[in-house]
Design a protein around this motif. Structure first.
Motif, PDB file in Angstrom:
ATOM      1  N   THR A 189       6.863  -8.552  -8.055  1.00 32.42           N
ATOM      2  CA  THR A 189       7.859  -8.294  -7.604  1.00 32.42           C
ATOM      3  C   THR A 189       8.146  -7.666  -5.960  1.00 32.42           C
ATOM      4  O   THR A 189       8.538  -8.079  -5.229  1.00 32.42           O
ATOM      5  N   PHE A 190       6.423  -7.073  -6.315  1.00 30.51           N
ATOM      6  CA  PHE A 190       6.305  -6.521  -4.872  1.00 30.51           C
ATOM      7  C   PHE A 190       6.250  -8.161  -3.735  1.00 30.51           C
ATOM      8  O   PHE A 190       7.270  -8.485  -2.470  1.00 30.51           O
ATOM      9  N   THR A 191       5.882  -9.185  -4.045  1.00 26.83           N
ATOM     10  CA  THR A 191       5.976 -10.447  -3.242  1.00 26.83           C
ATOM     11  C   THR A 191       7.476 -10.798  -3.785  1.00 26.83           C
ATOM     12  O   THR A 191       8.046 -11.461  -2.085  1.00 26.83           O
ATOM     13  N   ILE A 213      -3.775 -12.721  -3.853  1.00 26.81           N
ATOM     14  CA  ILE A 213      -4.944 -12.046  -4.118  1.00 26.81           C
ATOM     15  C   ILE A 213      -4.098 -10.645  -3.600  1.00 26.81           C
ATOM     16  O   ILE A 213      -3.631 -10.198  -2.782  1.00 26.81           O
ATOM     17  N   ALA A 214      -3.937  -9.835  -4.799  1.00 26.04           N
ATOM     18  CA  ALA A 214      -3.333  -8.792  -4.465  1.00 26.04           C
ATOM     19  C   ALA A 214      -3.746  -7.742  -3.960  1.00 26.04           C
ATOM     20  O   ALA A 214      -5.934  -7.647  -4.088  1.00 26.04           O
ATOM     21  N   PRO A 215      -3.665  -6.449  -3.369  1.00 26.90           N
ATOM     22  CA  PRO A 215      -5.047  -5.763  -2.614  1.00 26.90           C
ATOM     23  C   PRO A 215      -5.856  -4.488  -3.847  1.00 26.90           C
ATOM     24  O   PRO A 215      -5.679  -4.736  -5.164  1.00 26.90           O
ATOM     25  N   LYS A 216      -7.466  -4.933  -3.670  1.00 32.73           N
ATOM     26  CA  LYS A 216      -8.304  -4.230  -4.698  1.00 32.73           C
ATOM     27  C   LYS A 216      -7.955  -2.910  -4.563  1.00 32.73           C
ATOM     28  O   LYS A 216      -8.475  -1.537  -5.617  1.00 32.73           O
ATOM     29  N   VAL A 234      -0.450 -11.193 -14.147  1.00 30.74           N
ATOM     30  CA  VAL A 234      -0.019  -9.700 -15.212  1.00 30.74           C
ATOM     31  C   VAL A 234       0.457  -8.572 -14.698  1.00 30.74           C
ATOM     32  O   VAL A 234       0.905  -8.978 -14.007  1.00 30.74           O
ATOM     33  N   THR A 235       1.001  -7.983 -15.577  1.00 34.69           N
ATOM     34  CA  THR A 235       1.251  -7.265 -15.008  1.00 34.69           C
ATOM     35  C   THR A 235       0.676  -6.517 -14.293  1.00 34.69           C
ATOM     36  O   THR A 235       0.425  -6.223 -14.090  1.00 34.69           O
ATOM     37  N   GLY A 236       1.447  -5.670 -12.567  1.00 33.63           N
ATOM     38  CA  GLY A 236       0.947  -4.621 -11.558  1.00 33.63           C
ATOM     39  C   GLY A 236       0.273  -5.782 -10.628  1.00 33.63           C
ATOM     40  O   GLY A 236       0.000  -5.522  -9.773  1.00 33.63           O
ATOM     41  N   SER A 237       0.429  -7.455 -11.041  1.00 32.52           N
ATOM     42  CA  SER A 237      -0.595  -8.237 -10.168  1.00 32.52           C
ATOM     43  C   SER A 237       0.683  -8.203  -8.901  1.00 32.52           C
ATOM     44  O   SER A 237      -0.279  -8.925  -7.445  1.00 32.52           O
ATOM     45  N   GLY A 238       1.431  -7.968  -8.746  1.00 38.63           N
ATOM     46  CA  GLY A 238       2.387  -8.545  -7.310  1.00 38.63           C
ATOM     47  C   GLY A 238       3.830  -9.357  -7.292  1.00 38.63           C
ATOM     48  O   GLY A 238       3.961  -9.443  -6.283  1.00 38.63           O
TER      49      GLY A 238
HETATM   50  N1  LIG Z   1       0.201  -7.513  -1.808  1.00 42.07           N
HETATM   51  C1  LIG Z   1       0.296  -5.853  -1.847  1.00 42.07           C
HETATM   52  N2  LIG Z   1       0.527  -5.495  -1.088  1.00 42.07           N
HETATM   53  C2  LIG Z   1       1.048  -4.370  -1.162  1.00 42.07           C
HETATM   54  N3  LIG Z   1       1.560  -3.691  -2.134  1.00 42.07           N
HETATM   55  C3  LIG Z   1       1.206  -4.773  -3.174  1.00 42.07           C
HETATM   56  C4  LIG Z   1       0.852  -5.896  -3.245  1.00 42.07           C
HETATM   57  N4  LIG Z   1       1.223  -6.496  -4.460  1.00 42.07           N
HETATM   58  C5  LIG Z   1       1.627  -5.501  -5.725  1.00 42.07           C
HETATM   59  N5  LIG Z   1       1.646  -4.651  -4.496  1.00 42.07           N
HETATM   60  C6  LIG Z   1       1.988  -2.535  -4.959  1.00 42.07           C
HETATM   61  O1  LIG Z   1       1.004  -2.859  -6.101  1.00 42.07           O
HETATM   62  C7  LIG Z   1       2.020  -2.918  -6.917  1.00 42.07           C
HETATM   63  C8  LIG Z   1       2.441  -3.226  -8.897  1.00 42.07           C
HETATM   64  O2  LIG Z   1       2.965  -4.326  -8.302  1.00 42.07           O
HETATM   65  P1  LIG Z   1       4.127  -5.306  -8.445  1.00 42.07           P
HETATM   66  O3  LIG Z   1       5.073  -4.246  -9.293  1.00 42.07           O
HETATM   67  O4  LIG Z   1       4.854  -6.328  -8.026  1.00 42.07           O
HETATM   68  O5  LIG Z   1       3.721  -6.213  -9.900  1.00 42.07           O
HETATM   69  P2  LIG Z   1       4.427  -7.034 -10.657  1.00 42.07           P
HETATM   70  O6  LIG Z   1       3.340  -8.213 -11.366  1.00 42.07           O
HETATM   71  O7  LIG Z   1       5.962  -7.201 -10.662  1.00 42.07           O
HETATM   72  O8  LIG Z   1       4.596  -5.821 -12.522  1.00 42.07           O
HETATM   73  P3  LIG Z   1       5.704  -6.223 -13.901  1.00 42.07           P
HETATM   74  O9  LIG Z   1       5.048  -7.799 -14.241  1.00 42.07           O
HETATM   75  O10 LIG Z   1       4.740  -5.152 -14.753  1.00 42.07           O
HETATM   76  O11 LIG Z   1       6.837  -6.494 -13.735  1.00 42.07           O
HETATM   77  C9  LIG Z   1       3.136  -1.766  -6.337  1.00 42.07           C
HETATM   78  O12 LIG Z   1       3.434  -1.115  -6.172  1.00 42.07           O
HETATM   79  C10 LIG Z   1       3.291  -2.756  -5.400  1.00 42.07           C
HETATM   80  O13 LIG Z   1       3.874  -2.052  -4.521  1.00 42.07           O
END
Ligand SMILES: Nc1ncnc2c1ncn2[C@@H]1O[C@H](COP(=O)(O)OP(=O)(O)OP(=O)(O)O)[C@@H](O)[C@H]1O
Length: 249
Positions: free
Chosen positions: A100-102, A18-21, A94-98
């Protein structure tokens, strides 16, 4: 493949993070380390105000770090890999759910992702990494071995690695190492599958006219394993060199 705490092993494991709120209202909440509840947003009209409960093999919330996730989900995975088996990890959301970050993370505050951590542990666990060009990929996920003379000649033609990556904290956890009697080499390839097309992201000749450069996915007639035909496989001797290839891709 991952092993359960009771020692049994499973062929597939699905975990949820679960990504940060970040101050926003969230419809997702953690019930315990296996269940997640989805609740409709405020002012959203639902038929019976039901909350939906979903079960996973493990659930991580915003307090769980990259390190926690790596150690819980990837260690068995790496062990399986260096024992000669295949392992696959993918992120979905979904997009922005984290995703790439993970996977990739960033170097600051120990936020390095699963990929660099996996590479750290792989390189620490492999004994006797050979000089480059002794092992030669056969283009079908296998390899041949060439003489030291041939390897030496070929080594002169490959560019020296250059590094642009920032300093980062290295994953120090250990896993079962291979026996010292083994010799190893590590090759990186990096592909993108998009709309049924397969692209070689390490190919310097990959242009915007990608349609014409799509690679074929084949099944090896002997091993019955899938491979991507004619992709670049770059030999790397260290974790940093591998990450550098990834960043260039
Ligand atoms: N667990 C987390 N802790 C800290 N920041 C996070 C976390 N998850 C996501 N973020 C932040 O949220 C933003 C979006 O995350 P990210 O780019 O990883 O999404 P994504 O799922 O890869 O999106 P897309 O599908 O559009 O590429 C980034 O700025 C990322 O650093």
């Amino acid at each position: 493949m991952s092993a359960n705490q009771d020692g049994s092993s499973k062929s597939l494991e699905v975990v949820c993070r679960i990504a940060p709120k970040n101050g926003k209202e969230s419809c997702v909440s953690l019930v315990d380390d296996r269940y997640v509840k989805l609740i409709a947003p405020t002012n959203y009209v639902t038929r019976n105000n039901d909350a939906f409960l979903f079960k996973f093999d493990c659930v991580f919330d915003e307090n769980d770090t990259q390190r926690d996730i790596f150690r819980r989900c990837l260690l068995d995975f790496v062990e399986n890999l260096i024992s000669g088996n295949d392992s696959l990890l993918f992120t979905y959301g979904v997009t922005g759910s984290g995703k790439t970050f993970t996977m990739t993370g960033n170097a600051e505050s120990d936020n390095s992702g699963l990929l660099p951590r996996t590479l750290d542990v792989i390189f620490r666990s492999l004994p006797n990494i050979m000089e480059k060009c002794i092992f030669k990929p056969n283009g079908r996920n296998g390899f041949a071995i060439q003489t030291e003379e041939k390897a030496q000649l070929e080594r002169r033609t490959i560019p020296l690695p250059s590094y642009s990556i920032a300093k980062r904290l290295v994953e120090t956890v250990a896993t079962k190492s291979l026996s010292n009697s083994r010799c190893c080499a590590v090759f990186i390839s990096y592909i993108e599958i998009y709309n049924d097309m397969c692209y070689d992201l390490l190919d310097e000749n990959l242009t915007d006219e990608r349609l014409f450069t799509s690679k074929n996915i084949r099944i090896d007639s002997v091993t019955r394993k899938a491979y991507v035909e004619k992709i670049k496989e770059v030999e790397v001797e260290s974790c940093d060199e591998a990450i550098e290839q990834f960043l260039q891709g």
